[in-house]
Enzyme design. Structure first.
Site, PDB file in Angstrom:
ATOM      1  N   ASN A 209       0.847  -1.203   0.000  1.00 65.07           N
ATOM      2  CA  ASN A 209       0.000   0.000   0.000  1.00 65.07           C
ATOM      3  C   ASN A 209       0.876   1.245   0.000  1.00 65.07           C
ATOM      4  OD1 ASN A 209       0.588   0.758   2.834  1.00 65.07           O
ATOM      5  ND2 ASN A 209      -0.392  -1.221   3.220  1.00 65.07           N
ATOM      6  N   ASP A 278      -4.261  -6.358   5.284  1.00 65.30           N
ATOM      7  CA  ASP A 278      -5.264  -7.175   5.965  1.00 65.30           C
ATOM      8  C   ASP A 278      -5.230  -8.621   5.484  1.00 65.30           C
ATOM      9  OD1 ASP A 278      -6.304  -5.130   7.562  1.00 65.30           O
ATOM     10  OD2 ASP A 278      -7.359  -4.306   5.822  1.00 65.30           O
ATOM     11  N   LYS A 288       7.916 -17.955 -10.751  1.00 63.94           N
ATOM     12  CA  LYS A 288       7.223 -16.790 -11.287  1.00 63.94           C
ATOM     13  C   LYS A 288       5.966 -17.215 -12.066  1.00 63.94           C
ATOM     14  CE  LYS A 288       7.983 -12.888 -14.343  1.00 63.94           C
ATOM     15  NZ  LYS A 288       8.793 -12.372 -15.433  1.00 63.94           N
ATOM     16  N   ASP A 305      -4.106  -9.718  13.304  1.00 63.98           N
ATOM     17  CA  ASP A 305      -4.215  -8.302  13.678  1.00 63.98           C
ATOM     18  C   ASP A 305      -3.208  -8.062  14.809  1.00 63.98           C
ATOM     19  OD1 ASP A 305      -4.950  -5.817  14.839  1.00 63.98           O
ATOM     20  OD2 ASP A 305      -6.890  -5.981  13.813  1.00 63.98           O
ATOM     21  N   ILE A 306      -2.109  -7.425  14.455  1.00 63.85           N
ATOM     22  CA  ILE A 306      -1.002  -7.248  15.406  1.00 63.85           C
ATOM     23  C   ILE A 306      -1.460  -6.430  16.611  1.00 63.85           C
ATOM     24  CG2 ILE A 306       1.353  -6.356  15.658  1.00 63.85           C
ATOM     25  CD1 ILE A 306       1.557  -6.636  12.543  1.00 63.85           C
ATOM     26  N   PHE A 322      -4.095   3.309  15.144  1.00 66.88           N
ATOM     27  CA  PHE A 322      -4.444   4.345  14.177  1.00 66.88           C
ATOM     28  C   PHE A 322      -5.661   3.877  13.401  1.00 66.88           C
ATOM     29  CE2 PHE A 322      -1.373   7.824  13.774  1.00 66.88           C
ATOM     30  CZ  PHE A 322      -0.501   7.442  14.795  1.00 66.88           C
ATOM     31  N   LYS A 340     -11.064  -3.429  19.397  1.00 70.54           N
ATOM     32  CA  LYS A 340      -9.696  -3.941  19.560  1.00 70.54           C
ATOM     33  C   LYS A 340      -9.183  -3.765  20.991  1.00 70.54           C
ATOM     34  CE  LYS A 340      -8.348  -3.260  14.737  1.00 70.54           C
ATOM     35  NZ  LYS A 340      -7.224  -3.319  13.813  1.00 70.54           N
TER      36      LYS A 340
HETATM   37  O1  C5P Z   1      -8.603  -2.563  11.394  1.00 65.37           O
HETATM   38  P1  C5P Z   1      -7.729  -1.511  10.810  1.00 65.37           P
HETATM   39  O2  C5P Z   1      -6.724  -2.044   9.822  1.00 65.37           O
HETATM   40  O3  C5P Z   1      -8.436  -0.322  10.262  1.00 65.37           O
HETATM   41  O4  C5P Z   1      -6.901  -0.963  12.088  1.00 65.37           O
HETATM   42  C1  C5P Z   1      -5.855  -0.058  11.968  1.00 65.37           C
HETATM   43  C2  C5P Z   1      -4.961  -0.197  13.142  1.00 65.37           C
HETATM   44  O5  C5P Z   1      -4.672  -1.561  13.412  1.00 65.37           O
HETATM   45  C3  C5P Z   1      -3.608   0.442  12.904  1.00 65.37           C
HETATM   46  O6  C5P Z   1      -3.141   0.896  14.156  1.00 65.37           O
HETATM   47  C4  C5P Z   1      -2.765  -0.718  12.377  1.00 65.37           C
HETATM   48  O7  C5P Z   1      -1.392  -0.532  12.635  1.00 65.37           O
HETATM   49  C5  C5P Z   1      -3.320  -1.890  13.160  1.00 65.37           C
HETATM   50  N1  C5P Z   1      -3.315  -3.181  12.437  1.00 65.37           N
HETATM   51  C6  C5P Z   1      -2.472  -4.191  12.849  1.00 65.37           C
HETATM   52  N2  C5P Z   1      -2.491  -5.398  12.210  1.00 65.37           N
HETATM   53  C7  C5P Z   1      -3.342  -5.632  11.200  1.00 65.37           C
HETATM   54  C8  C5P Z   1      -4.200  -4.617  10.759  1.00 65.37           C
HETATM   55  C9  C5P Z   1      -4.163  -3.395  11.394  1.00 65.37           C
HETATM   56  O8  C5P Z   1      -1.681  -3.979  13.782  1.00 65.37           O
HETATM   57  N3  C5P Z   1      -3.340  -6.809  10.611  1.00 65.37           N
END
Ligand code: C5P
Length: 400
Positions: A209, A278, A288, A305-306, A322, A340
């Site tokens: 991205n 995501d 390839k 989701d970290i 964020f 979260k």
């Molecule tokens: O759910 P969303 O992607 O909108 O959430 C954004 C927040 O979650 C940001 O702080 C981003 O760094 C964190 N995030 C994460 N791991 C993911 C997706 C988002 O830590 N897989």
């Protein structure tokens, strides 16, 4: 009195902006600082030692070899007295001397003899500021512990328009005050994620991205300047690591997740600033992909989701996320804060082209369980300092 009892040594060199230094001294003393002024010979052409003596309430020093001054407070003593050394205005000539460690007058000697943090407010003609030699010197000084208070842009005394104006006395005072609050995060460990992630499709292709990493890197710098021990887990970006920050480079979301989980064990604050993908392709094909077919279908699976995983740990740190939204920013951000289980969320509107992704500017609205606050559009560096102060205030308020 935010600089209460701090010893600030003000070095004034010979630029037109020197005429603003009596006002600067008044603003510093109004914040409670003890100010002593050192002038170079050429500075005396622009501002009178007598005015600076009157506003600071202390004798002004200008000569390395003056027996009377040395008998009162010798140059080494003066260098040790200072908690902070602010050079404003700093001319191109003085910057060159500082870069190369010359010590041929009192001020340049003090710069070598002091252990105090040095703050530099360059001020000069815009072309002199842009000159390759000055810029090369600035890059060297940036790598040292010297804090650069960037010149402002605008009309100059010589009639030119461009960068090179000394920041106003109020801004210089605020910069010293800001740095002062560093003690808040001393000995605190902060883990920050930044940048995009890169999800491989095959050995030569990936999806990613537009995140530049600038906001996360600015936060890491601000946190380190506030005395924190910072671990920055970064996706692929084109940015220099801020001083005193431990950087761990990763590519994919899964790698970022692993690096974060390793780092957050003893951490006090976690800030998820990365634009984590995501989804990732279900499998990375080892060869390839050939363009044999008219259509290509890829199947994706969800990444961990970290941020949510950190927040659900047993002894979770103060967790900040964020929310980059294109509509209904406040509603989605609040919903994310709750879902979260975060302590704070910083929301920005990425549909605006002037701020956010890849831009040098941003604006944020912060939400926490019982409050919110808007931070106006500003340079990401400035915004990061404001955001770190807010995080630090909420973190301290939440402590038992
Ligand atoms: O759910 P969303 O992607 O909108 O959430 C954004 C927040 O979650 C940001 O702080 C981003 O760094 C964190 N995030 C994460 N791991 C993911 C997706 C988002 O830590 N897989």
């Amino acid at each position: 009195m935010r600089l209460n009892q701090q010893n600030i040594l003000l070095g004034v060199t010979g630029g037109i902006a020197a005429y603003k230094t009596p006002d600067l001294v008044r603003k510093l003393t109004a914040e409670g600082a003890n100010v002593r002024v050192v002038l170079t010979d050429s500075a005396k052409e622009f501002v009178s030692p007598l005015s600076l003596q009157a506003v600071s309430g202390n004798p002004v020093s200008d000569d390395l070899l003056d027996p009377a001054a040395e008998a009162a407070m010798g140059h080494i003593e003066l260098a040790k007295w200072a908690d902070k050394l602010l050079i404003a205005p700093a001319t191109a000539n003085f910057i060159a001397k500082l870069t190369h460690g010359l010590a041929d007058d009192l001020l340049s000697t003090l710069c070598l003899a002091t252990e105090a943090k040095i703050y530099l407010a360059p001020a000069m003609n815009q072309q002199m500021w842009k000159a390759a030699a000055t810029q090369a010197n600035m890059r060297i000084l940036e790598k040292r512990e010297i804090s650069i208070l960037e010149p402002a842009s605008g009309e100059q005394a010589c009639g030119d328009i461009g960068p090179g104006r000394m920041p106003e006395p109020l801004e210089l005072t605020e910069a010293l005050v800001d740095d002062n609050s560093s003690l808040e995060l001393k000995n605190k460990h902060i883990v920050i994620t930044a940048g995009p992630t890169r999800e491989s499709i095959d050995p030569v292709r990936y999806i990613t991205n537009h995140s530049s990493g600038k906001m996360g890197f600015a936060l890491a710098k601000a946190a380190a300047n506030m005395g924190a021990q910072v671990t920055l887990v970064s996706g692929p970006v084109n940015l220099n690591t801020p001083d005193a920050v431990k950087r761990i480079d990763v590519e994919s979301a899964q790698q970022m997740h692993d690096a974060v989980m390793n780092a957050v064990g003893d951490c006090d604050i976690f800030i998820g600033c990365a634009a984590v993908a995501d989804y990732r392709p279900v499998q990375m094909v080892t060869q390839k992909i050939k363009k044999n077919n008219e259509e290509l279908t890829l199947t994706f699976t969800k990444n961990p989701d970290i941020l949510a995983d950190v927040a659900r740990r047993q002894q979770a740190p103060f967790t900040v996320g964020f929310a980059a939204e294109t509509q209904d920013v406040s509603r989605y951000a609040k919903e994310k804060l709750a879902r979260k289980n975060l302590d704070m969320i910083a929301a920005n509107d990425v549909s605006r082209s002037d701020i956010g992704f890849n831009s040098d500017q941003n604006a944020l609205t912060l939400f926490w369980s019982d409050g919110e606050k808007s931070l106006d559009v500003a340079d990401k560096g400035k915004l990061a300092v404001q955001l770190m102060h807010e995080i630090s205030a909420r973190f301290i308020a939440g402590k038992p």
